[in-house]
Write a protein that holds these residues in place. Sequence first.
Motif, PDB file in Angstrom:
ATOM      1  N   THR A 197       0.832  -1.209   0.000  1.00  0.00           N
ATOM      2  CA  THR A 197       0.000   0.000   0.000  1.00  0.00           C
ATOM      3  C   THR A 197       0.871   1.266   0.000  1.00  0.00           C
ATOM      4  O   THR A 197       0.432   2.324  -0.435  1.00  0.00           O
ATOM      5  N   ASP A 214       0.068   7.063  -6.481  1.00  0.00           N
ATOM      6  CA  ASP A 214      -1.151   7.881  -6.506  1.00  0.00           C
ATOM      7  C   ASP A 214      -0.898   9.347  -6.174  1.00  0.00           C
ATOM      8  O   ASP A 214      -1.673  10.212  -6.551  1.00  0.00           O
ATOM      9  N   LYS A 223       1.602   1.940  -3.632  1.00  0.00           N
ATOM     10  CA  LYS A 223       0.395   2.527  -4.243  1.00  0.00           C
ATOM     11  C   LYS A 223       0.268   4.006  -3.865  1.00  0.00           C
ATOM     12  O   LYS A 223      -0.022   4.843  -4.714  1.00  0.00           O
ATOM     13  N   LEU A 242      -3.852  -3.221  -6.510  1.00  0.00           N
ATOM     14  CA  LEU A 242      -3.195  -1.998  -6.020  1.00  0.00           C
ATOM     15  C   LEU A 242      -2.657  -1.136  -7.175  1.00  0.00           C
ATOM     16  O   LEU A 242      -2.058  -0.090  -6.941  1.00  0.00           O
ATOM     17  N   ILE A 293      -0.178  -1.692  -9.360  1.00  0.00           N
ATOM     18  CA  ILE A 293       1.292  -1.593  -9.342  1.00  0.00           C
ATOM     19  C   ILE A 293       1.850  -2.412 -10.509  1.00  0.00           C
ATOM     20  O   ILE A 293       1.593  -3.616 -10.590  1.00  0.00           O
TER      21      ILE A 293
END
Length: 498
Positions: A138, A145, A141, A206, A208
């Motif tokens: 995460t 983002d 991510k 996610l 990726i």
Amino acid sequence: MKKYIMALDQGTTSSRAILFDHDANIVGTSQKEFTQIYPKAGWVEHDPMEIWGTQSGVAREVLERTGIRPDEIAAIGITNQRETTVVWDKNTGKPIYNAIVWQCRRTANICDELKRKGLEKEIKEKTGLVVDAYFSGTKIKWILDNVEGAREKANKGELLFGNIDTWIIWNLTRGKVHVTDYSNASRTMLYNIKELKWDEDILKELDIPMSMLPDVKPSSHVYGTTDIHTFGGAQIPIAGDAGDQQAALFGQACFEEGMAKNTYGTGCFMLMNTGTNLVYSNNGLLTTIAWGVDGKVEYALEGSIFIGGASIQWLRDELRLIYNAQQSEFYANSVEDTNGVYVVPAFTGLGAPYWDMYARGSIVGLTRGAKREHIVRATLESIDYQTKDVLNAMQEDSNIELKGLKVDGGASANNFLMQFQADILDVPVYRPSVIETTALGAAYLAGLAVGFWSSKEEIKQKWSIDREFTPNMDENKRIKLYSGWKKAVKRALEWEKE
Ligand code: G3P
């Protein structure tokens, strides 16, 4: 003549280089602390360039100090703070954002979303992990983002991801080698620990791209050699790589199923070797890869405690109740007990066995008579209580009753902490002669790969004990103290939850 192995131990608060000789004696150490960046409450970052700068600096410094030449080093072993996430530009070698540290809670909402979608079970089956902001997935991510232009670049294959081991190896080889080992990969929440491959479904979830991820190799393996400019012309094989907790398990020679250790570093991490068996926990522990050595992958059960020795730093740096870590032992011993005070150091949430991203630290049980000494003692005791929580979970999951606990890490030098540990667990605690077992484990892994040591059998012979702490607490007292701890923890849970 190649007489030494160099271990590079890149930890949460400092970078260290340690030289070991063939008898596993430490012949030189160099260490440098680096900046902890806290941009917001609950967020933790490091500067990857500072990490590389301090790590390469101590590597050179330890050679200068000892007068040992680079061509006397048989191999380098890397060990690292795990999960901490770096994303960098493949062409320039520049990170596109600070490293997001394992302790950072900023991705709690991404984790909540994964849970809301009902993905917890699948993720646990595949990766052995609980869904938590602790792991790398995460964090990658979040960078893609939130950093402008990052996702486009990632999709074009221009960005690389690495945990700190990967980042160090990439820099040591001047961008030639982009690898990690099984133990580090198993902490990303992106790696299928049964099938031994990056998991396409989780990557998709996610968002990726696979192209960012390093190749996953055994933990004892020649990944490449240092660039000719790094150590004045010598090209030293980089031959060991393992997450610091797995490296400590190796350094403690916990090679057989059921053998366990607890490391008292920034956090506290108890790992039990489960051999080639993948044991899933029903009690909040993680299933993780211990290492890939001798052509096979072995697993471990892990209880991860986020704040261990860091709470002693907190006493020193934030509360300023002590001048140095050793003083905590003096103050703790100067009172009979904590006078009913409990400290729950849930500064970055709570890990095993509670897994509460929203828990926060608390001090409870204060009365007018509560003194500095009581708070210091309660802080040390909190490390031992957390370890008891984890040990209980481990015994239930493994059906193995631990007859003793091998300990290591900086804070294991604290005799009060170790005696109270034995008392509250009611099992003997064994402290080895070398408590730098994380670095030692990395050195062993590297040494095995280049034939400096011949086998795990040979390594096992080198483990020796410094001191045994024997339990010496009345049963009723133990039960009463521990139930007070459980009550205190309840107060700290979900503190940050809206
Ligand atoms: O999972 C985090 C752990 O690897 C950090 O270890 O020794 O830096 O507390 P340490």
